[in-house]
Enzyme design. Sequence first.
Site, PDB file in Angstrom:
ATOM      1  N   SER A  85      13.330 -71.720  -4.132  1.00 28.23           N
ATOM      2  CA  SER A  85      13.460 -70.462  -4.850  1.00 28.23           C
ATOM      3  C   SER A  85      13.289 -70.687  -6.356  1.00 28.23           C
ATOM      4  O   SER A  85      12.275 -71.241  -6.780  1.00 28.23           O
ATOM      5  CB  SER A  85      14.794 -69.804  -4.480  1.00 28.23           C
ATOM      6  OG  SER A  85      14.827 -68.460  -4.881  1.00 28.23           O
ATOM      7  N   HIS A 108       8.888 -68.577  -2.607  1.00 28.85           N
ATOM      8  CA  HIS A 108       8.840 -67.268  -1.955  1.00 28.85           C
ATOM      9  C   HIS A 108       7.420 -66.719  -1.975  1.00 28.85           C
ATOM     10  O   HIS A 108       6.682 -66.893  -2.932  1.00 28.85           O
ATOM     11  CB  HIS A 108       9.740 -66.263  -2.691  1.00 28.85           C
ATOM     12  CG  HIS A 108      11.188 -66.577  -2.596  1.00 28.85           C
ATOM     13  ND1 HIS A 108      11.931 -66.334  -1.459  1.00 28.85           N
ATOM     14  CD2 HIS A 108      12.047 -67.120  -3.494  1.00 28.85           C
ATOM     15  CE1 HIS A 108      13.174 -66.715  -1.668  1.00 28.85           C
ATOM     16  NE2 HIS A 108      13.274 -67.194  -2.897  1.00 28.85           N
TER      17      HIS A 108
END
Length: 124
Positions: A85, A108
């Site tokens: 992330s 992501h």
Amino acid sequence: IHMKTWFTARASDGVAELTIYDEIGSYGVPAKTFIDEMKSLGDISELTLRINSPGGSVFDGIAIYNALKRHPAKVIVTVEGLAASIASVILCAGDEVVMPKNALIMIHDLRKNEFAGIHGSLPR
């Protein structure tokens, strides 16, 4: 009193090392504390950042990324285990990125998320 240690900082002969082994943000590695510690390293020519983090606060992560990009030293980022992330964004601040074969990066894919109603509206 035992203080939680989420990072280490050490410097000698113009070379320094920082580690992030926790979440990014107020429950782990706050940007302000990280940046203050980075500044305390003094005048260095090379900075190694070792990351093992599941991610966390986007805003703290962006602040850490920008501070690393502004730093005049050569920045080497090593993924020690996981950079997920926002931690995957921080590693992009490095002039050089090192990743062993058994380490992981998780990025992501916003094109597949329905975030803020933009599903399908990003260019491919």
